[in-house]
Design a protein around this motif. Structure first.
Motif, PDB file in Angstrom:
ATOM      1  N   ALA A  72      -2.635  -9.241   9.526  1.00 17.53           N
ATOM      2  CA  ALA A  72      -3.354  -8.103  10.093  1.00 17.53           C
ATOM      3  C   ALA A  72      -3.668  -7.063   9.023  1.00 17.53           C
ATOM      4  CB  ALA A  72      -2.533  -7.473  11.222  1.00 17.53           C
ATOM      5  N   THR A  73      -2.712  -6.846   8.121  1.00 16.61           N
ATOM      6  CA  THR A  73      -2.940  -5.865   7.056  1.00 16.61           C
ATOM      7  C   THR A  73      -4.040  -6.322   6.119  1.00 16.61           C
ATOM      8  OG1 THR A  73      -0.649  -5.107   7.161  1.00 16.61           O
ATOM      9  CG2 THR A  73      -1.849  -4.648   5.125  1.00 16.61           C
ATOM     10  N   LEU A  74      -4.043  -7.590   5.751  1.00 19.98           N
ATOM     11  CA  LEU A  74      -5.097  -8.106   4.878  1.00 19.98           C
ATOM     12  C   LEU A  74      -6.466  -7.998   5.548  1.00 19.98           C
ATOM     13  CD1 LEU A  74      -3.308 -11.285   3.462  1.00 19.98           C
ATOM     14  CD2 LEU A  74      -3.815  -9.182   2.230  1.00 19.98           C
ATOM     15  N   LEU A  75      -6.513  -8.270   6.842  1.00 20.16           N
ATOM     16  CA  LEU A  75      -7.781  -8.155   7.568  1.00 20.16           C
ATOM     17  C   LEU A  75      -8.259  -6.703   7.589  1.00 20.16           C
ATOM     18  CD1 LEU A  75      -9.967  -9.485   9.330  1.00 20.16           C
ATOM     19  CD2 LEU A  75      -8.510  -8.996  11.309  1.00 20.16           C
ATOM     20  N   ILE A  79      -7.495  -4.289   5.512  1.00 24.08           N
ATOM     21  CA  ILE A  79      -7.893  -3.890   4.162  1.00 24.08           C
ATOM     22  C   ILE A  79      -9.310  -4.385   3.870  1.00 24.08           C
ATOM     23  CG2 ILE A  79      -7.402  -4.181   1.701  1.00 24.08           C
ATOM     24  CD1 ILE A  79      -5.456  -2.337   3.093  1.00 24.08           C
ATOM     25  N   THR A  80      -9.576  -5.636   4.242  1.00 26.10           N
ATOM     26  CA  THR A  80     -10.910  -6.199   4.011  1.00 26.10           C
ATOM     27  C   THR A  80     -11.972  -5.423   4.785  1.00 26.10           C
ATOM     28  OG1 THR A  80      -9.945  -8.395   3.674  1.00 26.10           O
ATOM     29  CG2 THR A  80     -12.299  -8.292   4.170  1.00 26.10           C
ATOM     30  N   ARG A 126      -3.689   2.065   0.583  1.00 25.34           N
ATOM     31  CA  ARG A 126      -2.561   1.957  -0.349  1.00 25.34           C
ATOM     32  C   ARG A 126      -1.230   2.142   0.383  1.00 25.34           C
ATOM     33  NH1 ARG A 126      -3.435   2.236  -5.581  1.00 25.34           N
ATOM     34  NH2 ARG A 126      -5.307   3.531  -5.308  1.00 25.34           N
ATOM     35  N   ALA A 127      -1.179   3.101   1.306  1.00 24.88           N
ATOM     36  CA  ALA A 127       0.048   3.346   2.061  1.00 24.88           C
ATOM     37  C   ALA A 127       0.387   2.161   2.966  1.00 24.88           C
ATOM     38  CB  ALA A 127      -0.101   4.620   2.890  1.00 24.88           C
ATOM     39  N   ARG A 128      -0.642   1.596   3.614  1.00 20.85           N
ATOM     40  CA  ARG A 128      -0.406   0.463   4.508  1.00 20.85           C
ATOM     41  C   ARG A 128       0.121  -0.743   3.734  1.00 20.85           C
ATOM     42  NH1 ARG A 128      -4.451  -1.505   9.195  1.00 20.85           N
ATOM     43  NH2 ARG A 128      -3.268   0.110  10.275  1.00 20.85           N
ATOM     44  N   VAL A 129      -0.430  -1.002   2.558  1.00 24.74           N
ATOM     45  CA  VAL A 129       0.035  -2.126   1.744  1.00 24.74           C
ATOM     46  C   VAL A 129       1.450  -1.864   1.225  1.00 24.74           C
ATOM     47  CG1 VAL A 129      -0.358  -3.328  -0.439  1.00 24.74           C
ATOM     48  CG2 VAL A 129      -2.269  -2.890   1.094  1.00 24.74           C
ATOM     49  N   ALA A 130       1.727  -0.625   0.835  1.00 28.46           N
ATOM     50  CA  ALA A 130       3.047  -0.294   0.290  1.00 28.46           C
ATOM     51  C   ALA A 130       4.142  -0.490   1.332  1.00 28.46           C
ATOM     52  CB  ALA A 130       3.057   1.145  -0.227  1.00 28.46           C
ATOM     53  N   ARG A 131       3.832  -0.285   2.608  1.00 31.43           N
ATOM     54  CA  ARG A 131       4.843  -0.466   3.651  1.00 31.43           C
ATOM     55  C   ARG A 131       5.313  -1.907   3.746  1.00 31.43           C
ATOM     56  NH1 ARG A 131       1.700   3.294   6.661  1.00 31.43           N
ATOM     57  NH2 ARG A 131       0.607   1.618   7.741  1.00 31.43           N
ATOM     58  N   LEU A 132       4.516  -2.837   3.270  1.00 36.75           N
ATOM     59  CA  LEU A 132       4.904  -4.251   3.281  1.00 36.75           C
ATOM     60  C   LEU A 132       5.310  -4.735   1.893  1.00 36.75           C
ATOM     61  CD1 LEU A 132       2.159  -5.688   5.657  1.00 36.75           C
ATOM     62  CD2 LEU A 132       4.552  -5.212   6.182  1.00 36.75           C
ATOM     63  N   ALA A 133       5.741  -3.801   1.050  1.00 32.72           N
ATOM     64  CA  ALA A 133       6.193  -4.123  -0.303  1.00 32.72           C
ATOM     65  C   ALA A 133       5.076  -4.742  -1.140  1.00 32.72           C
ATOM     66  CB  ALA A 133       7.408  -5.056  -0.270  1.00 32.72           C
ATOM     67  N   GLY A 134       3.842  -4.350  -0.863  1.00 35.51           N
ATOM     68  CA  GLY A 134       2.712  -4.844  -1.634  1.00 35.51           C
ATOM     69  C   GLY A 134       2.118  -3.749  -2.500  1.00 35.51           C
ATOM     70  N   SER A 165      -8.202  -4.778  -4.768  1.00 38.90           N
ATOM     71  CA  SER A 165      -7.326  -5.946  -4.676  1.00 38.90           C
ATOM     72  C   SER A 165      -6.026  -5.549  -3.981  1.00 38.90           C
ATOM     73  CB  SER A 165      -7.022  -6.495  -6.077  1.00 38.90           C
ATOM     74  OG  SER A 165      -6.128  -7.582  -6.007  1.00 38.90           O
ATOM     75  N   ALA A 166      -5.693  -6.263  -2.913  1.00 31.78           N
ATOM     76  CA  ALA A 166      -4.455  -6.021  -2.172  1.00 31.78           C
ATOM     77  C   ALA A 166      -3.534  -7.216  -2.346  1.00 31.78           C
ATOM     78  CB  ALA A 166      -4.756  -5.790  -0.692  1.00 31.78           C
ATOM     79  N   ASP A 167      -2.340  -6.971  -2.871  1.00 28.58           N
ATOM     80  CA  ASP A 167      -1.338  -8.027  -3.082  1.00 28.58           C
ATOM     81  C   ASP A 167      -0.176  -7.808  -2.124  1.00 28.58           C
ATOM     82  OD1 ASP A 167      -2.866  -8.909  -5.257  1.00 28.58           O
ATOM     83  OD2 ASP A 167      -1.858  -7.510  -6.606  1.00 28.58           O
ATOM     84  N   LEU A 168       0.171  -8.848  -1.350  1.00 30.99           N
ATOM     85  CA  LEU A 168       1.269  -8.767  -0.392  1.00 30.99           C
ATOM     86  C   LEU A 168       2.176  -9.982  -0.536  1.00 30.99           C
ATOM     87  CD1 LEU A 168      -0.597  -7.624   2.853  1.00 30.99           C
ATOM     88  CD2 LEU A 168       0.921  -6.256   1.441  1.00 30.99           C
ATOM     89  N   PRO A 169       3.456  -9.846  -0.175  1.00 28.18           N
ATOM     90  CA  PRO A 169       4.333 -11.025  -0.215  1.00 28.18           C
ATOM     91  C   PRO A 169       3.897 -12.046   0.829  1.00 28.18           C
ATOM     92  CG  PRO A 169       5.433  -9.159   0.825  1.00 28.18           C
ATOM     93  CD  PRO A 169       4.166  -8.626   0.235  1.00 28.18           C
TER      94      PRO A 169
END
Length: 424
Positions: free
Chosen positions: A324-327, A329-330, A389-397, A412-416
């Motif tokens: 959901a976060t990747l979607l 962000i896109t 940036r905040a949303r990605v950081a909440r998932l350790a990305g 570019s969004a990087d997530l585990p």
């Protein structure tokens, strides 16, 4: 002395250092081998040698009793004491030497002395024990150690030293294998514990991110209701009140009523948009790559900007919060391109890696200065780069934004890459 003790531990690891699993003379073998060799020697002596059976059985019985008293029945807290081990070894070798002197076939039982010598502490005593057993087992059939060494000192010295070195070296190799096995087991146990701890932390992180996301959505919806719906209803009420005051002027009344109806339709559209925004609808019945492909096709069809979407790596189902976060962000990145970039081509890449998943959105638009205070303001209903940036950081990305005026933009969004099974 310390170096000798360390060498001794290398030669023969104690049960506490993890070597017990790989010691060649440990466990059941160490427990039953002396009795097996004594029984084998006794049976062969009685069947083959023809010596006095009473003497043979008597000496064998003494050896068995000695093994029971000093090796099998002794309390564990005393079994590895250096003095107890030395006494046990001395008695065993003495009885075995008498048995071998009685019948050479008992050199089979004398082999037990090598195993017992390896338990001696410190190291010089262990080597001396191996030397003594080697000397006895080789010279007793040749008249005993005194006569053998007197007749051929060089021969028996070399034979004894070579055998001592070979047995000591075998113990050293076995101990090295034991230590390697213990170290591998320790590392694997630590790795398994770390992986389990990491999985627990991931589950906690995703749970917290989910709770935070719910709060964010509530706050966003509350703000949107305040900014759109509440203001719209205020406008409708104002128009209806004005229409009520203009009853005597049909044209003015109609104008106010028409304005109220237009505001109502706009509010209905805004309400539906807010409801749709509550959840990632493209993911409801599709995989993440399919959802991103559909989002990019719809966006391209609406804006007329070409989108080149690619997927790399082995696609797999990820935790819903990750997808959901990747979607989101896109969607936000594409919305920013539409509002600010004036681009002609957008590249969208979804990359699956071993422990990471990445979404890259690149455009050939006019770009901007990322460090500028007014860089890429948040769009209507969106959350902008700081929000992404905040949303990605909440998932350790992490979120990376690269841009320059006239050079396009890359987000570019990087997530585990947390698998679907990790869901709490």
């Amino acid at each position: 002395m310390t170096s000798w003790i360390r060498w001794q531990d290398s030669l023969w690891p104690s049960p506490d250092d993890g070597g017990s699993l790989w010691r060649p003379w440990s466990g059941r073998v160490e427990k039953y081998l002396p009795y097996a060799l004594l029984a084998l020697s006794t049976v062969l002596s009685l069947v083959i040698s023809g010596h006095d059976p009473v003497t043979t059985l008597g000496l064998a019985g003494i050896a068995a009793v000695w093994l029971l008293l000093t090796f099998t029945l002794i309390p564990k807290r005393w079994a590895e004491h250096p003095v107890v081990v030395a006494v046990s070894f001395a008695g065993l070798v003495t009885i075995a030497a008498v048995l071998e002197g009685h019948d050479t076939i008992f050199l089979i039982f004398m082999i037990t002395g090598f195993f017992d010598a390896m338990r001696l502490r410190p190291a010089p005593l262990a080597l001396a024990g191996i030397f003594v057993v080697s000397a006895l087992i080789n010279t007793i059939p040749n008249g005993g150690p005194v006569r053998a060494f007197a007749d051929q000192p060089a021969l028996w010295t070399v034979v004894t030293l070579v055998q001592t070195a070979a047995i000591g070296g075998g113990g050293l190799v076995s101990a090295a294998m034991a230590r390697q096995h213990a170290e591998r087991k320790r590392v694997l146990d630590e790795l398994a514990a770390a992986q389990e701890e990491n999985a627990v932390l991931h589950r906690q992180l995703l749970s917290q991110a989910h709770e935070t996301g719910v709060l964010d959505e509530r706050q966003r919806l509350s703000q949107e209701i305040h900014d759109t719906l509440a203001q719209g209803f205020t406008g409708i009420i104002t128009q209806l009140e004005a229409a009520a005051e203009a009853k005597g002027d049909p044209a003015e009344w109609q104008r106010h009523v028409g304005s109220a109806m237009a505001l109502a339709r706009e509010n209905l559209t805004a309400a539906r948009r807010s409801v749709r925004a509550l959840g990632p609808q493209p993911l409801a019945a599709a995989t993440l790559p399919d959802a991103l492909g559909e989002v990019s096709r719809q966006w391209s069809g609406r804006t007329g900007v070409e989108v080149r979407f690619t997927t790399t790596g082995t696609g797999r189902a990820l935790h819903p919060e990750i997808e959901a976060t990747l979607l989101r962000i896109t969607q936000e990145a594409l919305a920013n391109v539409e509002k600010h970039a004036a681009a002609t081509i957008v590249g969208l890449t979804l990359s699956y890696m071993a422990d990471q998943v990445t979404v890259d959105v690149r455009d050939d638009g006019k770009g901007f200065e990322p460090n500028a205070p007014d860089a890429r303001p948040a769009g209507d209903g969106g959350f902008g780069i700081p929000g992404m940036r905040a949303r990605v950081a909440r998932l350790a990305g992490t979120l990376h934004v690269e841009s320059e005026p006239g050079g396009g933009t890359a987000v570019s969004a990087d997530l585990p890459a947390i698998a679907l099974e990790a869901r709490a």
